[in-house]
Enzyme design. Structure first.
Site, PDB file in Angstrom:
ATOM      1  N   CYS A  59       2.247   6.374   8.729  1.00 34.08           N
ATOM      2  CA  CYS A  59       1.277   6.359   7.629  1.00 34.08           C
ATOM      3  C   CYS A  59       0.291   7.514   7.810  1.00 34.08           C
ATOM      4  CB  CYS A  59       0.531   5.027   7.621  1.00 34.08           C
ATOM      5  SG  CYS A  59      -0.860   4.980   6.462  1.00 34.08           S
ATOM      6  N   CYS A 114      -8.303   1.592   6.695  1.00 31.24           N
ATOM      7  CA  CYS A 114      -7.708   2.346   5.588  1.00 31.24           C
ATOM      8  C   CYS A 114      -8.185   1.748   4.268  1.00 31.24           C
ATOM      9  CB  CYS A 114      -6.184   2.348   5.678  1.00 31.24           C
ATOM     10  SG  CYS A 114      -5.363   0.893   5.032  1.00 31.24           S
ATOM     11  N   THR A 144      -6.275   0.733  11.813  1.00 29.88           N
ATOM     12  CA  THR A 144      -6.579   0.820  10.382  1.00 29.88           C
ATOM     13  C   THR A 144      -6.520  -0.516   9.647  1.00 29.88           C
ATOM     14  OG1 THR A 144      -4.259   1.331   9.881  1.00 29.88           O
ATOM     15  CG2 THR A 144      -5.753   3.200  10.249  1.00 29.88           C
ATOM     16  N   ASN A 152      -2.610  -7.072   8.928  1.00 26.83           N
ATOM     17  CA  ASN A 152      -3.458  -7.058   7.732  1.00 26.83           C
ATOM     18  C   ASN A 152      -3.334  -8.351   6.938  1.00 26.83           C
ATOM     19  OD1 ASN A 152      -1.808  -6.488   5.045  1.00 26.83           O
ATOM     20  ND2 ASN A 152      -0.834  -5.273   6.633  1.00 26.83           N
ATOM     21  N   GLU A 196       0.457  -0.087  16.420  1.00 34.20           N
ATOM     22  CA  GLU A 196      -0.480   0.974  16.019  1.00 34.20           C
ATOM     23  C   GLU A 196      -1.420   1.373  17.160  1.00 34.20           C
ATOM     24  OE1 GLU A 196      -4.021   1.983  12.836  1.00 34.20           O
ATOM     25  OE2 GLU A 196      -2.565   0.465  12.252  1.00 34.20           O
ATOM     26  N   HIS A 233       0.034  -4.520  19.719  1.00 34.63           N
ATOM     27  CA  HIS A 233       0.395  -4.122  18.358  1.00 34.63           C
ATOM     28  C   HIS A 233       0.823  -2.657  18.411  1.00 34.63           C
ATOM     29  CE1 HIS A 233      -0.103  -2.936  14.129  1.00 34.63           C
ATOM     30  NE2 HIS A 233      -0.030  -4.215  13.817  1.00 34.63           N
ATOM     31  N   CYS A 244       0.860  -1.181   0.000  1.00 35.37           N
ATOM     32  CA  CYS A 244       0.000   0.000   0.000  1.00 35.37           C
ATOM     33  C   CYS A 244       0.898   1.233   0.000  1.00 35.37           C
ATOM     34  CB  CYS A 244      -0.913   0.014   1.217  1.00 35.37           C
ATOM     35  SG  CYS A 244      -0.034   0.219   2.793  1.00 35.37           S
ATOM     36  N   HIS A 250       5.619  -4.486   9.013  1.00 33.67           N
ATOM     37  CA  HIS A 250       5.687  -5.836   9.561  1.00 33.67           C
ATOM     38  C   HIS A 250       6.029  -6.861   8.478  1.00 33.67           C
ATOM     39  CE1 HIS A 250       3.485  -4.933  13.556  1.00 33.67           C
ATOM     40  NE2 HIS A 250       4.793  -4.948  13.691  1.00 33.67           N
TER      41      HIS A 250
END
Length: 316
Positions: A103, A198, A170, A228, A133, A131, A12, A43
């Protein structure tokens, strides 16, 4: 064997931007050395190994603050997952040069939390515990942000106000987030909802949901730490109804998975290098269960092919 190449898949823009920032840092001789990345820049271990060849050191630990304790000098790159204001302040106090590769989608969530705190809100944040984030997002306002991962976490959650905002990590499964938001609304009917999946995550999940249903098996190429990537395997199984395995690269494919399989769907996480995915597809395209010569599964992609190319600035 027929290969269903799910599209879109792979990198992405946030991941590419973060890697370009880190590569430019490696090439910038004016930056103080050593150069560290505070956790995995994205990651994927293939990416961090490639950066190590570039002279950039990836450090990991229980939290970003714990990692910072290991650094006394040089340059620190904040990863695409974002960091808390406390981490930025600690780095400044230590006299470190900092580069922010967060990001933009994560930054938007941080800005939203800050704005809602100023308006007197509490925030319910849906995300994965441990995690980076969620760690960064909760760290924006730890006194008013409540991290939940599953419905059971709601049972003991009490919030001292009717002004509640609900948002999320996200890279979560959009279906999981939707179900949790419905549960939250039942308990906190005055809550406002701001879904922050996202776009790249969303379209990749929807592609798996719509395209993997014709396959007998889905292979998701992605690092075990990539949320993800793990969610794509989950979407294949729970939404498309197709058994799925996540592999870091071609070497992790097990031949027994392919027994009796006629159609294999392949996708990749947002932090998975394209050459790694292409190598998986190439193996599957030539695989013949009756010919042992086609069974070799060895990653051969050189690390120098992993990172994006950047233009070297010419000295004036």
């Amino acid at each position: 064997m027929k290969i269903v190449k799910i599209s879109p898949r792979g990198y992405c823009y946030g991941v590419v931007d973060a890697m370009v920032i880190a590569r430019n840092a490696a090439l910038d001789t004016s930056l103080p050395r050593p150069i560290y990345i505070l956790g995995m820049i994205v990651h994927n271990k293939h990416v961090t190994d490639a950066f190590e060849e570039d002279g950039i050191i990836t450090l990991d630990g229980p939290s970003r603050l714990d990692i910072l304790d290991k650094i006394d000098s040089g340059t620190v790159i904040f990863t695409a997952h974002g960091v808390s204001p406390e981490v930025k302040q600690r780095a400044k106090e230590k006299g470190l040069t900092t580069i922010d590769a967060t990001c933009p989608d994560v930054t938007k969530t941080h800005d939203l939390i800050e704005a809602k705190k100023a308006e007197g809100y509490h925030v319910i944040y849906i995300g994965k515990k441990n995690h980076p984030e969620p760690e960064g997002a909760v760290g924006i306002a730890p006194d008013i942000v409540h991290l939940i991962e599953k419905a059971d976490d709601l049972k003991t959650l009490e919030i001292p106000t009717d002004k509640i905002l609900v948002t999320n990590q996200t890279t979560m499964s959009q279906w999981d987030v939707q179900h949790l938001m419905e549960d939250i609304q039942k308990k906190f009917p005055t809550a406002e909802f701001h879904k922050e999946i996202c776009l790249a995550t969303q379209v990749r999940q929807e592609a798996v949901a719509k395209q993997a249903d014709v396959a007998d098996l889905t292979i998701v190429v992605g690092d075990p730490k990539s949320n993800n990537s793990n969610r794509l395997a989950q979407v294949s199984q729970e939404i498309a109804g197709t058994k799925a395995y996540r592999v870091a690269d071609v070497s992790e494919i097990k031949l027994e998975w392919l027994q009796g399989v006629e159609n294999v769907a392949v996708t990749a996480g947002a932090s998975t290098p394209t050459p790694i995915t292409k190598e998986v597809i190439a193996f599957l395209e030539q695989y013949d269960p009756m010919n042992p010569a086609t069974w070799e599964r060895v990653r051969k992609v050189p690390l120098q092919k992993i990172l994006p190319r950047v233009k070297v600035k010419k000295e004036q």
